[in-house]
Scaffold this motif. Structure first.
Motif, PDB file in Angstrom:
ATOM      1  N   SER A 205       1.040  -1.326  -0.122  1.00  0.00           N
ATOM      2  CA  SER A 205      -0.175   0.313  -0.078  1.00  0.00           C
ATOM      3  C   SER A 205       0.917   1.282  -0.204  1.00  0.00           C
ATOM      4  O   SER A 205       0.220   2.161  -0.156  1.00  0.00           O
ATOM      5  CB  SER A 205      -0.841  -0.455   0.986  1.00  0.00           C
ATOM      6  N   ILE A 206       2.582   1.207   0.587  1.00  0.00           N
ATOM      7  CA  ILE A 206       3.152   2.537   0.143  1.00  0.00           C
ATOM      8  C   ILE A 206       3.361   2.651  -0.628  1.00  0.00           C
ATOM      9  O   ILE A 206       3.482   3.619  -1.211  1.00  0.00           O
ATOM     10  CB  ILE A 206       3.715   2.725   1.535  1.00  0.00           C
ATOM     11  N   VAL A 207       3.859   1.930  -1.134  1.00  0.00           N
ATOM     12  CA  VAL A 207       4.795   1.107  -2.586  1.00  0.00           C
ATOM     13  C   VAL A 207       4.091   2.109  -3.515  1.00  0.00           C
ATOM     14  O   VAL A 207       4.657   1.954  -4.811  1.00  0.00           O
ATOM     15  CB  VAL A 207       5.326  -0.235  -2.772  1.00  0.00           C
TER      16      VAL A 207
ATOM     17  N   GLU B  42      17.337  -8.230   8.579  1.00  0.00           N
ATOM     18  CA  GLU B  42      16.898  -7.342   8.798  1.00  0.00           C
ATOM     19  C   GLU B  42      16.172  -7.280   7.380  1.00  0.00           C
ATOM     20  O   GLU B  42      15.921  -8.687   6.724  1.00  0.00           O
ATOM     21  CB  GLU B  42      18.680  -6.678   6.674  1.00  0.00           C
ATOM     22  N   ILE B  43      15.544  -6.232   6.488  1.00  0.00           N
ATOM     23  CA  ILE B  43      14.346  -6.365   5.788  1.00  0.00           C
ATOM     24  C   ILE B  43      14.848  -5.597   4.719  1.00  0.00           C
ATOM     25  O   ILE B  43      15.503  -4.360   5.021  1.00  0.00           O
ATOM     26  CB  ILE B  43      13.386  -5.754   6.209  1.00  0.00           C
ATOM     27  N   ARG B  44      14.691  -6.925   3.237  1.00  0.00           N
ATOM     28  CA  ARG B  44      15.487  -5.734   2.138  1.00  0.00           C
ATOM     29  C   ARG B  44      14.454  -5.239   0.784  1.00  0.00           C
ATOM     30  O   ARG B  44      13.545  -6.857   0.677  1.00  0.00           O
ATOM     31  CB  ARG B  44      16.750  -6.653   1.522  1.00  0.00           C
ATOM     32  N   LEU B  45      14.504  -4.196   0.430  1.00  0.00           N
ATOM     33  CA  LEU B  45      12.814  -4.651  -0.458  1.00  0.00           C
ATOM     34  C   LEU B  45      13.616  -3.887  -1.546  1.00  0.00           C
ATOM     35  O   LEU B  45      14.384  -2.733  -2.097  1.00  0.00           O
ATOM     36  CB  LEU B  45      12.377  -2.907  -0.397  1.00  0.00           C
TER      37      LEU B  45
ATOM     38  N   GLY C 214      14.536   8.023  -0.762  1.00  0.00           N
ATOM     39  CA  GLY C 214      14.450   8.057  -0.075  1.00  0.00           C
ATOM     40  C   GLY C 214      13.473   8.832   0.337  1.00  0.00           C
ATOM     41  O   GLY C 214      12.683   8.306   2.129  1.00  0.00           O
ATOM     42  N   LYS C 215      12.163   9.343   0.159  1.00  0.00           N
ATOM     43  CA  LYS C 215      10.352   9.755   0.161  1.00  0.00           C
ATOM     44  C   LYS C 215       9.707   8.090   0.877  1.00  0.00           C
ATOM     45  O   LYS C 215       9.680   8.459   1.697  1.00  0.00           O
ATOM     46  CB  LYS C 215      10.119  10.180  -0.512  1.00  0.00           C
ATOM     47  N   LEU C 216      10.593   7.527  -0.281  1.00  0.00           N
ATOM     48  CA  LEU C 216       9.733   5.812   0.496  1.00  0.00           C
ATOM     49  C   LEU C 216      10.458   5.551   1.734  1.00  0.00           C
ATOM     50  O   LEU C 216       9.759   4.469   2.588  1.00  0.00           O
ATOM     51  CB  LEU C 216      10.113   4.563  -0.501  1.00  0.00           C
ATOM     52  N   GLY C 217      11.567   5.547   2.114  1.00  0.00           N
ATOM     53  CA  GLY C 217      12.519   4.993   2.968  1.00  0.00           C
ATOM     54  C   GLY C 217      11.669   5.319   4.303  1.00  0.00           C
ATOM     55  O   GLY C 217      11.369   4.819   4.942  1.00  0.00           O
ATOM     56  N   ILE C 218      11.558   7.371   4.033  1.00  0.00           N
ATOM     57  CA  ILE C 218      10.666   7.372   5.446  1.00  0.00           C
ATOM     58  C   ILE C 218       9.125   7.341   5.431  1.00  0.00           C
ATOM     59  O   ILE C 218       8.790   6.525   6.626  1.00  0.00           O
ATOM     60  CB  ILE C 218      10.925   9.040   4.607  1.00  0.00           C
ATOM     61  N   ASP C 219       8.572   6.724   4.470  1.00  0.00           N
ATOM     62  CA  ASP C 219       7.051   6.532   4.601  1.00  0.00           C
ATOM     63  C   ASP C 219       7.114   5.116   4.944  1.00  0.00           C
ATOM     64  O   ASP C 219       6.335   4.451   6.638  1.00  0.00           O
ATOM     65  CB  ASP C 219       6.538   6.470   3.064  1.00  0.00           C
TER      66      ASP C 219
ATOM     67  N   ALA D 228       5.821   4.300   8.840  1.00  0.00           N
ATOM     68  CA  ALA D 228       4.469   3.484   9.531  1.00  0.00           C
ATOM     69  C   ALA D 228       4.566   1.677   9.647  1.00  0.00           C
ATOM     70  O   ALA D 228       4.239   1.176  10.287  1.00  0.00           O
ATOM     71  CB  ALA D 228       4.212   2.527   7.403  1.00  0.00           C
ATOM     72  N   HIS D 229       5.918   1.485  10.258  1.00  0.00           N
ATOM     73  CA  HIS D 229       6.737   0.660  11.053  1.00  0.00           C
ATOM     74  C   HIS D 229       7.019   0.561  12.544  1.00  0.00           C
ATOM     75  O   HIS D 229       8.877   0.450  12.619  1.00  0.00           O
ATOM     76  CB  HIS D 229       7.538  -0.252   9.882  1.00  0.00           C
ATOM     77  N   GLU D 230       6.583   1.492  13.385  1.00  0.00           N
ATOM     78  CA  GLU D 230       7.785   2.165  14.246  1.00  0.00           C
ATOM     79  C   GLU D 230       9.229   2.005  13.933  1.00  0.00           C
ATOM     80  O   GLU D 230       9.681   1.818  14.850  1.00  0.00           O
ATOM     81  CB  GLU D 230       7.110   0.838  15.491  1.00  0.00           C
ATOM     82  N   GLY D 231       9.697   2.976  12.729  1.00  0.00           N
ATOM     83  CA  GLY D 231      10.571   3.453  13.145  1.00  0.00           C
ATOM     84  C   GLY D 231      11.414   2.260  12.291  1.00  0.00           C
ATOM     85  O   GLY D 231      13.000   2.408  12.121  1.00  0.00           O
ATOM     86  N   LEU D 232      10.793   1.036  11.797  1.00  0.00           N
ATOM     87  CA  LEU D 232      11.567   0.059  11.334  1.00  0.00           C
ATOM     88  C   LEU D 232      12.696   0.623  10.064  1.00  0.00           C
ATOM     89  O   LEU D 232      12.268   0.462   9.557  1.00  0.00           O
ATOM     90  CB  LEU D 232      11.083  -1.525  11.005  1.00  0.00           C
TER      91      LEU D 232
END
Length: 444
Positions: free
Chosen positions: A358-360, A381-384, A402-407, A411-415
């Motif tokens: 939903s974020i991507v 580690e979680i890799r996208l 950069g924007k996607l990483g922040i979003d 949405a995942h408690e800072g993960l």
């Protein structure tokens, strides 16, 4: 007027009290049939101390023992190829379909008689008619037509409804897109992932899908109702309305559909199914509005009866009073949300593939993605892996990632997700169910 809006107005508009009585009568009949003819049900009913005569009120449904996929598969392994669940062998069936087998395990196999398969087509007519499909339409089925049950039922439903039906099997994506254009298709059926792939190919070929005649895209095979961003992206790239449906091999292709009058909610076909929502840990039914695991009882498949089948699908059921379509059937809000076993714990944070998608999908520059979870030393580690459009240059990629990483982190408690750029065409676009999450961590 009702006849024009509903495939079967008698049952789609049936008062709830009458609907409950109909369901209970059908439940007794299918339970009696299963006990008399299926060795699996004779055994499990006896072990649970249940007899169909006990089905006197609605609450008595909980006396019926659950059926699990593990039990079905165990019976199939012990008595190959079909197991002890069917009431007959292949001599009385005309169809055999399987699960997609994308997990790498032996697929589940299900038999259908002529009557069963006719019933499956009828179920699809509810959905197609509800999406506005009519006999004058031209339907294109972008599907490989193997043993996976997939869109076989939809194909037959289109034919039963009277629409011209074009099978799109055994072709490349480019060939399918050209056929959609050449034949003037007005309705296209595919998985959500493949709908995006078709749109991408059309753009590469210079074919204007939004300016073409396609006005309805029928989606199934992957959760999409709960991922509004994916659905919106499909509608934008096709210039057509997208409709969520869901089925599974075990129930014979479809059990819910999203009509044109009820965006964001999918009606359960309640004159042919009983759908319960339970707490996956306790097995107890949860109230309306709470997330839980769907449990399915089907009335239409006589060869392989399905009673209280634990599907592992996550859903939120809401009452029919929430519907704007006029139907008296309950709904699944957002369709299928995901799977009970989809959730992954990464450094103390719950990660759901649907939430990541939903974020991507907020970033239309991203064509496809894959999630990889790995153990690096003593740390998860979680890799996208992200495949952007070829027009995205290095500077645009830096801003986008950069924007996607922040979003994602918000949405995942800072993960923190590790984002990697994939080359154009590197990531898979399957026409069947997409599997976007791979957990590579050791199991022990």
């Amino acid at each position: 007027m009702a006849d024009q809006l509903f495939w079967n107005p008698k049952t789609e508009l049936m008062p709830r009290e009458d609907l409950r009585a109909l369901q209970l009568a059908k439940l007794r009949r299918v339970a009696e049939w299963a006990q008399a003819r299926s060795s699996h049900y004779r055994r499990t009913f006896a072990e649970a101390g249940f007899h169909p005569d006990q089905l006197r009120t609605w609450a008595d449904i909980d006396r019926i023992p659950f059926l699990t996929r593990a039990e079905w598969m165990a019976g199939q392994d012990a008595l190959p190829p079909y197991g002890d669940l069917p009431v007959t062998g292949p001599e009385n069936a005309i169809r055999m379909h399987t699960t997609s087998g994308t997990s790498g395990k032996t697929p589940l196999r299900a038999l259908d008689s002529r009557k069963d398969w006719s019933w499956a087509a009828e179920m699809w007519c509810y959905a197609l008619w509800g999406a506005g499909v009519r006999p004058h339409d031209i339907g294109y089925v972008a599907f490989g037509y193997g043993s996976f049950i997939g869109f076989w039922g939809l194909h037959n439903g289109l034919e039963k409804l009277g629409a011209l039906t074009i099978p799109g099997g055994a072709q490349t994506t480019a060939q399918r897109v050209k056929q959609i254009q050449d034949f003037g298709a007005t309705v296209v059926a595919s998985t959500p992932t493949y709908a995006l792939r078709l749109a991408q190919e059309a753009e590469a070929l210079g074919i204007d899908l939004p300016g073409g005649p396609v006005r309805a895209v029928i989606l199934s095979g992957e959760p999409v109702g709960a991922i509004k961003e994916t659905k919106a992206l499909i509608e934008k790239r096709w210039g057509a309305k997208a409709f969520d449906t869901a089925g599974m091999t075990e129930v014979s292709t479809i059990f819910m559909f999203e009509p044109s009058e009820q965006p964001g909610g999918s009606h359960i076909i309640e004159d042919h199914f009983i759908e319960q929502v339970i707490d996956p840990d306790t097995g107890r039914e949860v109230p309306y509005g709470e997330r839980g695991e769907r449990v399915c009882t089907s009335f239409g498949r006589s060869t392989t009866p399905l009673l209280r089948y634990r599907t592992a699908d996550l859903v939120v059921k809401v009452p029919h009073t929430a519907a704007s379509s006029g139907r008296t059937w309950d709904l699944y809000e957002g369709g299928i949300i995901g799977r009970v076993d989809d959730m992954k714990l990464v450094r103390g944070t719950n990660v759901y593939p649907g939430a990541v998608e939903s974020i991507v999908r907020r970033f239309p520059e991203i064509e496809e993605f894959q999630i990889r979870i790995e153990r690096c030393g003593d740390r998860d580690e979680i890799r996208l892996l992200l495949e952007p459009s070829p027009v995205v240059d290095d500077a645009a990629w830096e801003l986008l990632s950069g924007k996607l990483g922040i979003d994602l982190a918000e949405a995942h408690e800072g993960l923190r997700f590790l984002l990697e750029r994939a080359a154009p065409g590197e990531l898979p676009r399957p026409e069947l169910k997409a599997r976007r999450l791979t957990d590579l961590r050791p199991t022990s």
